[in-house]
Motif scaffolding. Structure first.
Motif, PDB file in Angstrom:
ATOM      1  N   UNK A 590      43.554   5.276  32.138  1.00 43.24           N
ATOM      2  CA  UNK A 590      42.484   5.304  31.141  1.00 43.24           C
ATOM      3  C   UNK A 590      42.778   4.323  30.016  1.00 43.24           C
ATOM      4  N   UNK A 591      41.739   3.798  29.417  1.00 40.43           N
ATOM      5  CA  UNK A 591      41.897   2.900  28.280  1.00 40.43           C
ATOM      6  C   UNK A 591      42.482   3.686  27.108  1.00 40.43           C
ATOM      7  N   UNK A 592      43.620   3.253  26.554  1.00 37.03           N
ATOM      8  CA  UNK A 592      44.245   4.003  25.452  1.00 37.03           C
ATOM      9  C   UNK A 592      43.318   4.128  24.249  1.00 37.03           C
ATOM     10  N   UNK A 593      43.418   5.258  23.575  1.00 41.39           N
ATOM     11  CA  UNK A 593      42.542   5.524  22.440  1.00 41.39           C
ATOM     12  C   UNK A 593      42.723   4.498  21.334  1.00 41.39           C
ATOM     13  N   UNK A 594      43.969   4.070  21.090  1.00 41.05           N
ATOM     14  CA  UNK A 594      44.179   3.127  19.988  1.00 41.05           C
ATOM     15  C   UNK A 594      43.519   1.781  20.266  1.00 41.05           C
ATOM     16  N   UNK A 595      43.368   1.414  21.555  1.00 39.29           N
ATOM     17  CA  UNK A 595      42.674   0.168  21.877  1.00 39.29           C
ATOM     18  C   UNK A 595      41.186   0.277  21.563  1.00 39.29           C
ATOM     19  N   UNK A 596      40.605   1.446  21.839  1.00 35.61           N
ATOM     20  CA  UNK A 596      39.191   1.656  21.508  1.00 35.61           C
ATOM     21  C   UNK A 596      39.004   1.653  19.997  1.00 35.61           C
ATOM     22  N   UNK A 597      39.907   2.323  19.284  1.00 37.27           N
ATOM     23  CA  UNK A 597      39.803   2.393  17.823  1.00 37.27           C
ATOM     24  C   UNK A 597      39.913   1.010  17.204  1.00 37.27           C
ATOM     25  N   UNK A 598      40.863   0.218  17.690  1.00 34.38           N
ATOM     26  CA  UNK A 598      41.028  -1.135  17.156  1.00 34.38           C
ATOM     27  C   UNK A 598      39.792  -1.993  17.443  1.00 34.38           C
ATOM     28  N   UNK A 599      39.247  -1.833  18.636  1.00 35.24           N
ATOM     29  CA  UNK A 599      38.051  -2.592  18.990  1.00 35.24           C
ATOM     30  C   UNK A 599      36.901  -2.248  18.046  1.00 35.24           C
ATOM     31  N   UNK A 600      36.700  -0.959  17.797  1.00 36.03           N
ATOM     32  CA  UNK A 600      35.605  -0.530  16.915  1.00 36.03           C
ATOM     33  C   UNK A 600      35.818  -1.022  15.490  1.00 36.03           C
ATOM     34  N   UNK A 601      37.045  -0.920  15.006  1.00 33.19           N
ATOM     35  CA  UNK A 601      37.312  -1.361  13.637  1.00 33.19           C
ATOM     36  C   UNK A 601      37.213  -2.873  13.505  1.00 33.19           C
ATOM     37  N   UNK A 602      37.558  -3.589  14.574  1.00 31.06           N
ATOM     38  CA  UNK A 602      37.482  -5.053  14.506  1.00 31.06           C
ATOM     39  C   UNK A 602      36.055  -5.522  14.265  1.00 31.06           C
ATOM     40  N   UNK A 603      35.088  -4.736  14.725  1.00 37.59           N
ATOM     41  CA  UNK A 603      33.688  -5.120  14.548  1.00 37.59           C
ATOM     42  C   UNK A 603      33.247  -5.023  13.092  1.00 37.59           C
ATOM     43  N   UNK A 604      34.031  -4.326  12.276  1.00 31.43           N
ATOM     44  CA  UNK A 604      33.695  -4.208  10.858  1.00 31.43           C
ATOM     45  C   UNK A 604      34.251  -5.366  10.033  1.00 31.43           C
ATOM     46  N   UNK A 605      35.106  -6.181  10.653  1.00 30.39           N
ATOM     47  CA  UNK A 605      35.667  -7.331   9.946  1.00 30.39           C
ATOM     48  C   UNK A 605      34.547  -8.333   9.660  1.00 30.39           C
ATOM     49  N   UNK A 606      34.346  -8.619   8.400  1.00 26.46           N
ATOM     50  CA  UNK A 606      33.310  -9.566   7.954  1.00 26.46           C
ATOM     51  C   UNK A 606      31.904  -9.124   8.362  1.00 26.46           C
ATOM     52  N   UNK A 607      31.743  -7.839   8.641  1.00 30.98           N
ATOM     53  CA  UNK A 607      30.432  -7.344   9.068  1.00 30.98           C
ATOM     54  C   UNK A 607      29.420  -7.372   7.931  1.00 30.98           C
ATOM     55  N   UNK A 608      29.880  -7.240   6.691  1.00 32.07           N
ATOM     56  CA  UNK A 608      28.948  -7.310   5.559  1.00 32.07           C
ATOM     57  C   UNK A 608      28.335  -8.701   5.465  1.00 32.07           C
ATOM     58  N   UNK A 609      29.159  -9.733   5.657  1.00 34.50           N
ATOM     59  CA  UNK A 609      28.647 -11.105   5.611  1.00 34.50           C
ATOM     60  C   UNK A 609      27.656 -11.349   6.745  1.00 34.50           C
ATOM     61  N   UNK A 610      27.950 -10.796   7.920  1.00 37.00           N
ATOM     62  CA  UNK A 610      27.027 -10.956   9.049  1.00 37.00           C
ATOM     63  C   UNK A 610      25.713 -10.230   8.777  1.00 37.00           C
ATOM     64  N   UNK A 611      25.790  -9.029   8.215  1.00 32.63           N
ATOM     65  CA  UNK A 611      24.564  -8.299   7.890  1.00 32.63           C
ATOM     66  C   UNK A 611      23.782  -9.022   6.797  1.00 32.63           C
ATOM     67  N   UNK A 612      24.501  -9.604   5.842  1.00 29.73           N
ATOM     68  CA  UNK A 612      23.841 -10.371   4.780  1.00 29.73           C
ATOM     69  C   UNK A 612      23.080 -11.554   5.377  1.00 29.73           C
ATOM     70  N   UNK A 613      23.644 -12.171   6.398  1.00 32.32           N
ATOM     71  CA  UNK A 613      22.968 -13.275   7.074  1.00 32.32           C
ATOM     72  C   UNK A 613      21.666 -12.794   7.718  1.00 32.32           C
ATOM     73  N   UNK A 614      21.705 -11.604   8.325  1.00 31.13           N
ATOM     74  CA  UNK A 614      20.498 -11.049   8.931  1.00 31.13           C
ATOM     75  C   UNK A 614      19.443 -10.719   7.874  1.00 31.13           C
ATOM     76  N   UNK A 615      19.886 -10.273   6.712  1.00 35.81           N
ATOM     77  CA  UNK A 615      18.957 -10.028   5.601  1.00 35.81           C
ATOM     78  C   UNK A 615      18.276 -11.334   5.199  1.00 35.81           C
ATOM     79  N   UNK A 616      19.051 -12.399   5.121  1.00 36.60           N
ATOM     80  CA  UNK A 616      18.504 -13.717   4.784  1.00 36.60           C
ATOM     81  C   UNK A 616      17.442 -14.139   5.801  1.00 36.60           C
ATOM     82  N   UNK A 617      17.752 -14.014   7.090  1.00 36.43           N
ATOM     83  CA  UNK A 617      16.781 -14.385   8.125  1.00 36.43           C
ATOM     84  C   UNK A 617      15.504 -13.553   7.999  1.00 36.43           C
ATOM     85  N   UNK A 618      15.669 -12.249   7.789  1.00 35.71           N
ATOM     86  CA  UNK A 618      14.511 -11.354   7.701  1.00 35.71           C
ATOM     87  C   UNK A 618      13.659 -11.669   6.477  1.00 35.71           C
TER      88      UNK A 618
END
Length: 751
Positions: A590-618
């Motif tokens: 099975x995929x280790x839990x810490x690998x899933x947790x790290x993957x999920x948290x990695x998506x939050x890196x610079x996510x505010x800037x990415x969301x801000x970009x989507x706000x700009x487009x909208x």
């Protein structure tokens, strides 16, 4: 021959109990012989092996595409469209001869269905079929049906038959809510075409609609057109990153992931260099949309486009975007500082942060901080494992099981297309009937589904609900296939006059690598999430069992249509769900839990800037489709909006808006991605975060949100699910809270 069919029980237990007699049990054995130690359910096995070719069928009749008999050859599109047009003429005559009443709406929907069943199928075939003759025939069918629809939209007698119904208060009161909404939606479709206007204005509206279609097509083509520059103007050492033809370097994209700063800068400045023809096309498109909106009674195109949505009007959209931008501002600045710090570390000679930097450097930060190299995850995400995970989730949450079924000869457009059927939960049946492709010994009787528009199949059926529909999975790469992951409605569900339900048919299109003799298709985490996303659309189509096909499944307002698909992304990122299926294709680990947790948290890196970009487009999309004439050029508006809603500097002599293809399909609606994510986030946190397999919550989700398609006001569906009417502040808070780090992962990361 019927007596020669293999009939038996479905499920892992049946295959394990009688492996030598199980059709798919032997398939699983072949997988293990290739070094895959995991045992799969039938649906998992069906997607984890390379197709072995069709069964020898010397006497079987060749079926047409999707089981439609006429479509066994390209010429069949001509027959199909002629049949549809004849039926449409007959239905128009019936509608116009009947007194107004509920039957008027039923006939309108049948009229819509008769045309959509050709147009929707042709829309898919014209871009996906590998044979040019089929694509060309489908393209012609689209044009023919489109012309017929334009004529119907200007048929005054047809319009008046609906107008009489909606103008009579007693008749309107006699309509149930869904019928009334569908009638109003048909009326809206009429009136945005200008049919309620006088003859001269009606002609003007038709001309504007035709002009807008032409401009939209031209603009879309222009968004993908490459730019070129004389090669002596670029440093020679970066030529290898682009296509070189003669004395020119051709740039066909932004190369956002290129590690060389100079390559990204060159690509950005060259690819986004303004094209005068494309600029004029965009200005004309926006102007003509505004003229049409005002002609039919709206103050702007945005007001017209947002009628019936969750947001309802552009003022609410801008309020949402402005509040979200304010809440994101501090987080975005911190993200930019972090990205700039990484750029300074890797390129100290040129550390100014520019618009071409965030995608690359945020990826570097994610990889460095969380060690999320995709190759570490792929072995756990075989396609079969992911399909099994979806099957487990749908069974536990919604009582639905997926079964892979052998398509008939000629039914699919490519031999590696898989077909799924979606019956409700077999565990609730007192009488169960099984498909001829199932495994195990004969346990029950066969059931032959009624012949329905060329779809004569044997499939799993629930005694009270019956078969839910069909999903064709066009998952694998091939030449000339569009590089996009998407969901197509081929046929919408509806209640027919004879009381039978017309089952929905959809296609899911992905671009995955083919399995090989020794290796199943392995997905990156992003591919896995996309699969879950698109399957969310498919389930919406299967479960949106409305009376009318006009509002079936995903035929609903855009800012609601993405909710089911985005909600599936939350399930795809929850370890309790992932742990049900993510197993190494060789070892079964099975995929280790810490690998899933790290993957999920990695998506939050610079996510505010990415969301801000989507706000700009909208926001840019809203301004372009707001008050006209525009206060400045589209490029000046881009610069002002970028400075206000994003923060990174505008680059002179660029025109990103000329590559903004969503302005065509999502004109005034680009905000929908953000609002749908906000709703999905609230539904996840309120209903599924505590227990992602909560059957009661799943049934409520189906009852309150999926079942209605577009047949109910979207905010009422959201309110029914959340047990409250969310405010703009609630939407903003939901999006921003998704950016907060997980405390458990933070502690694990600091050890």
């Amino acid at each position: 021959m019927l007596c020669a069919r293999r009939v038996g029980g479905l499920g892992t237990r049946a295959a394990a109990a009688w492996p030598e007699r199980a059709g798919l049990g032997r398939l699983g054995a072949r997988i293990r012989a290739r070094g895959v130690s995991t045992s799969w359910s039938p649906v998992g096995a069906a997607f984890n092996v390379k197709p072995q070719g069709r069964r020898l069928d010397l006497f079987g009749e060749r079926r047409g595409l999707f089981g439609v008999p006429e479509l066994s050859a390209p010429e069949g599109f001509q027959i199909a469209q002629e049949n549809a047009l004849r039926k449409a003429d007959s239905l128009v005559a019936r509608v116009c001869s009947l007194p107004p009443g509920p039957r008027t709406v039923l006939l309108f929907d049948e009229l819509s269905d008769s045309l959509c069943r050709v147009a929707d199928l042709a829309d898919f075939v014209k871009i996906a079929h590998p044979e040019p003759a089929f694509r060309e025939a489908a393209e012609e069918a689209c044009r023919s049906i489109g012309t017929a629809v334009e004529k119907l939209n200007t048929n005054v007698e047809l319009y008046q038959s609906l107008q009489k119904l909606l103008a009579d208060p007693k008749l309107v009161d006699s309509l149930d809510p869904e019928t009334r909404r569908v009638a109003e939606l048909f009326m809206f479709d009429f009136e945005i075409s200008g049919i309620h206007l006088d003859k001269e204005k009606r002609r003007r509206a038709v001309d504007l609609n035709v002009r807008i279609l032409d401009l939209s097509s031209t603009f879309i083509m222009g968004t993908h057109f490459p730019n070129k520059i004389e090669k002596h103007l670029l440093p020679e050492h970066i030529h290898q990153n682009f296509v070189v033809t003669g004395n020119h370097v051709v740039v066909d994209g932004l190369h956002a992931e290129a590690p060389d700063d100079l390559v990204r800068e060159a690509a950005y400045k060259i690819f986004l260099y303004p094209n005068a023809g494309q600029l004029h096309c965009l200005e004309e498109l926006l102007s003509n949309r505004d003229l049409l909106a005002k002609l039919v009674g709206y103050s702007s195109y945005a007001h017209r486009a947002l009628q019936g949505t969750i947001a309802k009007n552009p003022e609410t959209v801008m309020q949402f975007l402005e509040k979200l931008s304010d809440k994101l501002s501090e987080r975005t600045l911190k993200d930019f500082e972090m990205i700039q710090g990484m750029k300074m570390k890797l390129n100290p000679q040129n550390s100014e942060l520019m618009p071409w930097d965030p995608p690359y450097y945020s990826g570097v930060i994610r990889a460095e901080r969380y060690n999320i190299e995709p190759s570490l995850y792929c072995p756990f995400f075989s396609l079969g494992a992911c399909m099994e995970g979806l099957n487990i989730l749908f069974t536990r949450l919604l009582g639905i099981t997926l079964f892979a079924e052998q398509p008939a000869r000629g039914e699919v457009w490519c031999e590696d297309v898989r077909k799924l059927v979606t019956p409700p939960d077999l565990g609730h049946c007192t009488k169960t009937v099984f498909s001829n492709i199932s495994c195990g010994p004969r346990l029950t009787e066969t059931y032959s589904a009624s012949h329905e528009s060329g779809l004569d199949r044997t499939a799993v059926v629930h005694e009270s609900e019956g078969l839910l529909g069909y999903i064709y999975c066009d998952f694998f790469q091939r030449a000339d296939k569009p590089h996009q992951d998407c969901h197509f409605t081929i046929r919408g569900g509806r209640l027919k006059e004879d009381g039978d339900y017309q089952l929905p048919v959809v296609v899911l299109m992905l671009n995955l690598p083919h399995p090989s003799r020794n290796l199943p298709t392995l997905l990156t985490p992003g591919m896995m999430e996309n699969l879950f996303h698109e399957m969310g659309h498919a389930m919406h189509s299967m479960l949106g069992r409305t009376r009318y096909q006009h509002v079936t499944g995903t035929r609903c307002p855009t800012d609601f249509a993405e909710v089911p698909s985005i909600l599936m992304e939350y399930f795809a990122n929850d370890y309790r769900v992932v742990n049900q299926f993510a197993r190494h294709y060789q070892t079964g680990q099975s995929l280790p839990k810490n690998m899933v947790s790290r993957l999920c948290e990695s998506k939050k890196v610079c996510a505010a800037a990415e969301m801000q970009l989507q706000v700009f487009y909208a926001a840019l999309d809203q301004i372009y489709h707001g008050k006209h004439p525009l206060r400045a050029s589209t490029t000046d508006i881009l610069r002002e909006t970028q400075e206000r809603f994003y923060g990174l500097p505008y680059v002179p002599n660029t025109a990103w808006q000329l590559r903004f293809s969503h302005l065509v399909g999502y004109g005034a609606k680009y905000y929908s991605y953000l609002m749908s994510r906000a709703v999905a986030s609230m539904v996840w946190k309120e209903c599924f975060q505590r227990d992602p397999f909560n059957r009661a919550a799943g049934e409520r989700y189906r009852r309150e949100m999926l079942a209605h398609g577009g047949g109910k006001e979207p905010m009422l569906m959201v309110q029914g699910m959340l047990q409250k009417r969310p405010s703009i502040d609630d939407f903003v808070s939901a999006l921003v809270s998704d950016l907060d780090p997980d405390f458990e992962t933070f502690l694990m990361d600091s050890e």
